[in-house]
Design a protein around this motif. Structure first.
Motif, PDB file in Angstrom:
ATOM      1  N   GLU A  87      18.684  25.827   8.975  1.00  8.86           N
ATOM      2  CA  GLU A  87      19.029  26.767  10.042  1.00  8.86           C
ATOM      3  C   GLU A  87      18.073  26.670  11.214  1.00  8.86           C
ATOM      4  N   SER A  88      16.862  26.167  10.977  1.00 13.89           N
ATOM      5  CA  SER A  88      15.907  26.076  12.089  1.00 13.89           C
ATOM      6  C   SER A  88      16.215  24.888  13.002  1.00 13.89           C
ATOM      7  N   THR A  89      16.762  23.808  12.452  1.00 16.61           N
ATOM      8  CA  THR A  89      17.089  22.651  13.306  1.00 16.61           C
ATOM      9  C   THR A  89      18.577  22.588  13.617  1.00 16.61           C
ATOM     10  N   HIS A  90      19.372  23.506  13.061  1.00 14.48           N
ATOM     11  CA  HIS A  90      20.825  23.509  13.269  1.00 14.48           C
ATOM     12  C   HIS A  90      21.449  22.163  12.910  1.00 14.48           C
ATOM     13  N   THR A  91      21.021  21.650  11.775  1.00 13.38           N
ATOM     14  CA  THR A  91      21.572  20.390  11.279  1.00 13.38           C
ATOM     15  C   THR A  91      21.771  20.471   9.767  1.00 13.38           C
ATOM     16  N   LEU A  92      22.597  19.542   9.276  1.00 11.78           N
ATOM     17  CA  LEU A  92      22.586  19.220   7.856  1.00 11.78           C
ATOM     18  C   LEU A  92      21.686  18.000   7.735  1.00 11.78           C
ATOM     19  N   ILE A  93      20.650  18.110   6.939  1.00 13.82           N
ATOM     20  CA  ILE A  93      19.720  16.987   6.773  1.00 13.82           C
ATOM     21  C   ILE A  93      20.124  16.196   5.534  1.00 13.82           C
ATOM     22  N   LEU A  94      20.126  14.892   5.670  1.00  5.97           N
ATOM     23  CA  LEU A  94      20.444  14.036   4.515  1.00  5.97           C
ATOM     24  C   LEU A  94      19.177  13.930   3.672  1.00  5.97           C
ATOM     25  N   ASP A  95      18.937  15.028   2.985  1.00  5.41           N
ATOM     26  CA  ASP A  95      17.650  15.261   2.337  1.00  5.41           C
ATOM     27  C   ASP A  95      17.326  14.246   1.247  1.00  5.41           C
ATOM     28  N   THR A  96      18.344  13.852   0.475  1.00  6.66           N
ATOM     29  CA  THR A  96      18.079  12.921  -0.635  1.00  6.66           C
ATOM     30  C   THR A  96      17.508  11.604  -0.101  1.00  6.66           C
ATOM     31  N   TRP A  97      17.970  11.178   1.072  1.00  8.67           N
ATOM     32  CA  TRP A  97      17.451   9.929   1.652  1.00  8.67           C
ATOM     33  C   TRP A  97      16.090  10.149   2.316  1.00  8.67           C
ATOM     34  N   GLU A  98      15.972  11.246   3.076  1.00  8.02           N
ATOM     35  CA  GLU A  98      14.713  11.489   3.800  1.00  8.02           C
ATOM     36  C   GLU A  98      13.539  11.664   2.833  1.00  8.02           C
ATOM     37  N   GLN A  99      13.783  12.351   1.715  1.00  9.70           N
ATOM     38  CA  GLN A  99      12.712  12.560   0.741  1.00  9.70           C
ATOM     39  C   GLN A  99      12.281  11.253   0.094  1.00  9.70           C
TER      40      GLN A  99
END
Ligand SMILES: [Zn+2]
Length: 277
Positions: A13-25
């Motif tokens: 909610e702070s960046t107003h995005t869906l983050i592709l978290d599994t890849w970024e992590q």
């Protein structure tokens, strides 16, 4: 920061995005996600985080929305690189010479291309959506990344296959080693089509029937994300390498722009992927 998991993507909610978290992590330095319709500067019917310069919105506000996103995800706006999307199957390799193409003007976009890929760091690839299927490609071995825009036309033209072949040719990527993500798109719950489209769906994947639900009198519900998934698994991408949000843009107009639900007059979300330098 309030977050919730949406199957491999995390809603930030702070960046107003869906983050592709599994890849970024898993791969530090990789930035990948999808913008929400909230958190921007545009007025109705583009309220508020419209990323598309081609829909009739005030260009300065669109540019500001893109700049804000880059600030929020910690990537330089100067390297935002995007194409004039034409619902085709043409895909193009992007190098540092293209970086910045289309970032604040329509006339210097990459021309007539629906798929972008690169192996270079310090480039942010972006593409635009309001119901069409956002595809993300990543080869962990070479580090090559890519985006493809797959509406029904791009899906039946098998742009997903074009991307897999381009990765093989340019980066020596093997389909069985690729990671793929499917972002929010109009789902099999809402996307009603007729025989004209289904005739082409039948040529798209051997197991196309898994993506189609027949309704009465020549109408069908088509699951475009699923059809893309079938194309990619038939090209050799392992099922377990494909992650998906399964969020329907038409069902969630609080989060997303939906071309169909909103009668064509709406904004665009952006998919984005890049390596930090
Ligand atoms: Zn739906």
């Amino acid at each position: 920061m309030e977050e919730r998991n949406v199957a491999s993507f995390v809603l930030s909610e702070s960046t107003h995005t869906l983050i592709l978290d599994t890849w970024e992590q898993q791969f530090p330095g990789l930035v990948a996600g999808f913008t929400l319709r909230t958190g921007g500067q545009s007025d109705a019917p583009f309220a508020s985080q419209n990323m598309g310069l081609h829909v009739g919105d005030d260009p300065q506000r669109v540019t500001e929305n893109r700049r804000l996103l880059c600030e929020r995800i910690n990537m330089p706006f100067d390297v935002w690189t995007c194409a004039d999307q034409v619902h085709g199957k043409n895909v193009q390799q992007i190098t540092r010479h293209h970086a910045g193409a289309g970032k604040d003007r329509l006339d210097d976009c990459i021309q007539a291309t629906d798929g972008l890929h690169t192996e270079e760091h310090g480039i942010l690839l972006a593409s635009f959506y309001a119901d069409c299927v956002p595809l993300y490609f990543f080869d962990p071995k070479s580090g090559a990344i890519g985006l493809a825009h797959a509406g029904w036309k791009g899906t039946v033209a098998r742009i997903a296959k074009e991307m897999i072949e381009a990765f093989a040719k340019r980066y020596d990527s093997k389909a069985e080693e690729l990671l793929v993500a499917i972002g929010p798109a109009i789902g099999g719950c809402c996307y009603e089509v007729d025989d004209r489209i289904i005739d082409q769906v039948k040529q798209t994947a051997l197991s196309w029937m898994e993506s189609v639900t027949p309704l009465a009198s020549g109408k069908y519900l088509l699951d475009l994300p699923k059809l893309n998934r079938l194309v990619m698994t038939e090209c050799g991408v392992p099922e377990e390498h494909i992650v998906s949000t399964d969020l329907c843009t038409s069902c969630h107009t609080d989060l997303f722009f939906s071309h169909r639900k909103e009668g064509g007059k709406t904004g665009r979300m952006a998919s984005f992927i890049g390596w930090r330098k």
